[in-house]
Design an enzyme around this catalytic site. Structure first.
Site, mmCIF file in Angstrom:
data_model
loop_
_atom_site.group_PDB
_atom_site.id
_atom_site.type_symbol
_atom_site.label_atom_id
_atom_site.label_comp_id
_atom_site.label_asym_id
_atom_site.label_seq_id
_atom_site.Cartn_x
_atom_site.Cartn_y
_atom_site.Cartn_z
ATOM 1 N N CYS A 198 20.495 25.747 -5.475
ATOM 2 C CA CYS A 198 21.298 25.354 -4.023
ATOM 3 C C CYS A 198 23.009 24.593 -4.495
ATOM 4 O O CYS A 198 23.929 24.931 -4.419
ATOM 5 C CB CYS A 198 20.883 25.424 -3.044
ATOM 6 S SG CYS A 198 20.078 23.955 -2.611
ATOM 7 N N ARG A 201 28.324 32.027 -2.639
ATOM 8 C CA ARG A 201 28.234 31.824 -1.245
ATOM 9 C C ARG A 201 29.398 32.403 -0.439
ATOM 10 O O ARG A 201 29.578 32.606 0.631
ATOM 11 C CB ARG A 201 28.362 29.985 -1.447
ATOM 12 C CG ARG A 201 27.004 29.942 -2.102
ATOM 13 C CD ARG A 201 25.766 29.639 -0.834
ATOM 14 N NE ARG A 201 26.231 28.821 0.939
ATOM 15 C CZ ARG A 201 26.318 27.499 0.783
ATOM 16 N NH1 ARG A 201 25.728 26.822 -0.331
ATOM 17 N NH2 ARG A 201 26.221 27.487 2.810
ATOM 18 N N ASP A 235 14.819 22.440 -5.856
ATOM 19 C CA ASP A 235 16.319 22.256 -4.997
ATOM 20 C C ASP A 235 15.639 21.010 -4.730
ATOM 21 O O ASP A 235 14.121 19.825 -5.440
ATOM 22 C CB ASP A 235 15.939 22.610 -3.547
ATOM 23 C CG ASP A 235 16.648 22.136 -3.102
ATOM 24 O OD1 ASP A 235 17.874 21.335 -3.093
ATOM 25 O OD2 ASP A 235 16.758 21.980 -1.544
ATOM 26 N N GLN A 268 22.606 30.374 2.110
ATOM 27 C CA GLN A 268 22.276 30.168 0.449
ATOM 28 C C GLN A 268 21.342 31.360 0.168
ATOM 29 O O GLN A 268 21.389 31.414 -1.540
ATOM 30 C CB GLN A 268 21.936 27.954 0.374
ATOM 31 C CG GLN A 268 21.123 28.425 -0.680
ATOM 32 C CD GLN A 268 22.682 27.934 -1.972
ATOM 33 O OE1 GLN A 268 23.071 27.030 -1.213
ATOM 34 N NE2 GLN A 268 22.681 28.833 -2.264
ATOM 35 N N HIS A 327 17.563 27.895 5.537
ATOM 36 C CA HIS A 327 18.950 27.794 4.708
ATOM 37 C C HIS A 327 19.592 30.120 4.138
ATOM 38 O O HIS A 327 19.718 29.862 3.420
ATOM 39 C CB HIS A 327 19.237 27.046 3.559
ATOM 40 C CG HIS A 327 20.628 26.321 3.226
ATOM 41 N ND1 HIS A 327 21.685 26.805 3.731
ATOM 42 C CD2 HIS A 327 21.182 26.252 1.986
ATOM 43 C CE1 HIS A 327 23.410 26.629 3.210
ATOM 44 N NE2 HIS A 327 22.455 25.282 2.111
ATOM 45 N N ARG A 348 25.994 23.690 10.709
ATOM 46 C CA ARG A 348 24.974 22.431 9.861
ATOM 47 C C ARG A 348 24.357 21.719 10.611
ATOM 48 O O ARG A 348 25.168 20.815 11.244
ATOM 49 C CB ARG A 348 26.219 22.312 8.592
ATOM 50 C CG ARG A 348 24.549 21.440 8.658
ATOM 51 C CD ARG A 348 25.171 20.919 6.653
ATOM 52 N NE ARG A 348 25.479 22.272 5.832
ATOM 53 C CZ ARG A 348 25.438 22.729 4.029
ATOM 54 N NH1 ARG A 348 25.401 21.133 3.642
ATOM 55 N NH2 ARG A 348 24.674 22.882 3.497
#
Ligand code: CP
Ligand code: NVA
Length: 301
Positions: free
Chosen positions: A259, A287, A219, A132, A129, A102
């Site tokens: 998310c 996830r 988001d 996700q 991402h 990440r």
């Protein structure tokens, strides 16, 4: 498939294969059926940004697969002191069987894959991402039965989530609509990709984007690394809060995905968030299952 760097690199078949395996692993996990498919394998995890879900779901996931995780934060490792990614890649490849990273720049993830010799998994960059979105797609299919005829709508910033959702949603066959203010649009290469699809629309009006949607997604307005822009972003995204009015434009049985972490009262109201807590926390759980499927596909050898 050697790495998971961006969904743009995956075919529809590869995405569906991951989702099918994720469903199977979820079933087995729920029924106490062990699946030590990565027995003894080590996953290196590099974090140059904060995380709760990604950190825990990858570590629990690799353990459930019979392997184990080694976590490196930029602080406390030589990564934080500027050791080049080319060298980190070649060193870690001699110790571990796969690397999850990440970080900020997508190029760093691409370089890790280029210079290392083990599979690399993108656990979020400024650009995308993918883990996700695999969990989101898994959840949408779980709730809706299939992707056929669905309309997925994203309201908010043209960030890593919007970039990945456009690609993932279109690849699996959904119609995709996005609403974002000018100046906060998705990446050019994502828009170029989406231009091949007649079922993609972009607008600055959230009500238009949400019309007849089966899935509404949002988001945060200020992503990790953009903290100094917070005030300007709050002004730019006024009117983009997913509230009851926007949800009334969507289909009556529409679900909401987020998310997480969520900022209630900013990108989503408390009311809409809590009314959709079921699918939102299922998405968080997925996830675990989706990433286990990715690790099995990439690291089983
Ligand atoms: N959604 C997500 O990636 O959560 P974390 O930042 O907690 O990992
Ligand atoms: N867009 C958010 C997602 C967090 C999981 C960020 O990058 O901070």
């Amino acid at each position: 498939m050697k790495h998971l760097l961006r969904l743009l690199d995956l075919s529809k078949e590869e995405i569906i294969d991951i989702l099918n395996l994720a469903d199977q692993l979820k079933y087995e996990t729920k029924h106490g059926i062990e699946h030590p498919l990565l027995k003894g394998k080590a996953l290196g995890m590099i974090f140059e940004k904060s995380s709760t879900r990604t950190r825990v779901s990858f570590e629990v996931g690799i353990n459930q697969l019979g392997g184990y995780a080694v976590v490196l934060a930029s602080e406390g490792s030589q990564i934080g002191r500027g050791e080049p990614v080319q060298d980190t890649a070649r060193v870690l490849s001699r110790y571990v069987d796969g690397i999850m990273i990440r970080t900020f720049a997508q190029q760093e993830v691409e370089d890790l894959a280029k210079y290392g010799s083990v599979p690399v998994i993108n656990g979020l960059t400024d650009f995308c991402h993918p883990c996700q979105i695999l969990a989101d797609l898994m959840t949408i299919r779980e709730y809706k039965g299939s992707f056929d005829g669905l309309k997925m709508c994203f309201i908010g910033d043209g960030n890593n989530m919007m970039n990945s959702l456009i690609v993932g949603g279109l690849k699996v066959g959904m119609a995709v609509s996005v609403a974002c203010p000018e100046g906060y649009r998705p990446a050019k290469e994502v828009l170029d990709f989406a231009a091949q699809y007649g079922c993609f629309t972009m607008t600055d009006d959230p009500m238009t984007a949400a019309k007849d949607a089966d899935v509404v997604i949002t988001d945060v307005w200020t992503s990790m690394g953009q903290e100094e822009e917070r005030a300007a972003r709050e002004r730019a995204f006024k009117g983009y809060c997913v509230d009851a009015k926007i949800m009334a434009a969507a289909k009556p049985d529409a679900i909401v995905q987020h998310c997480l972490p969520a900022h209630r009262g900013e990108e989503i109201t408390e009311e809409v968030f809590e009314a959709n807590a079921g699918p939102i926390f299922e998405e968080a759980e997925n996830r675990l299952h989706a990433q286990k499927a990715v690790m099995v596909k990439l690291m089983r050898g």
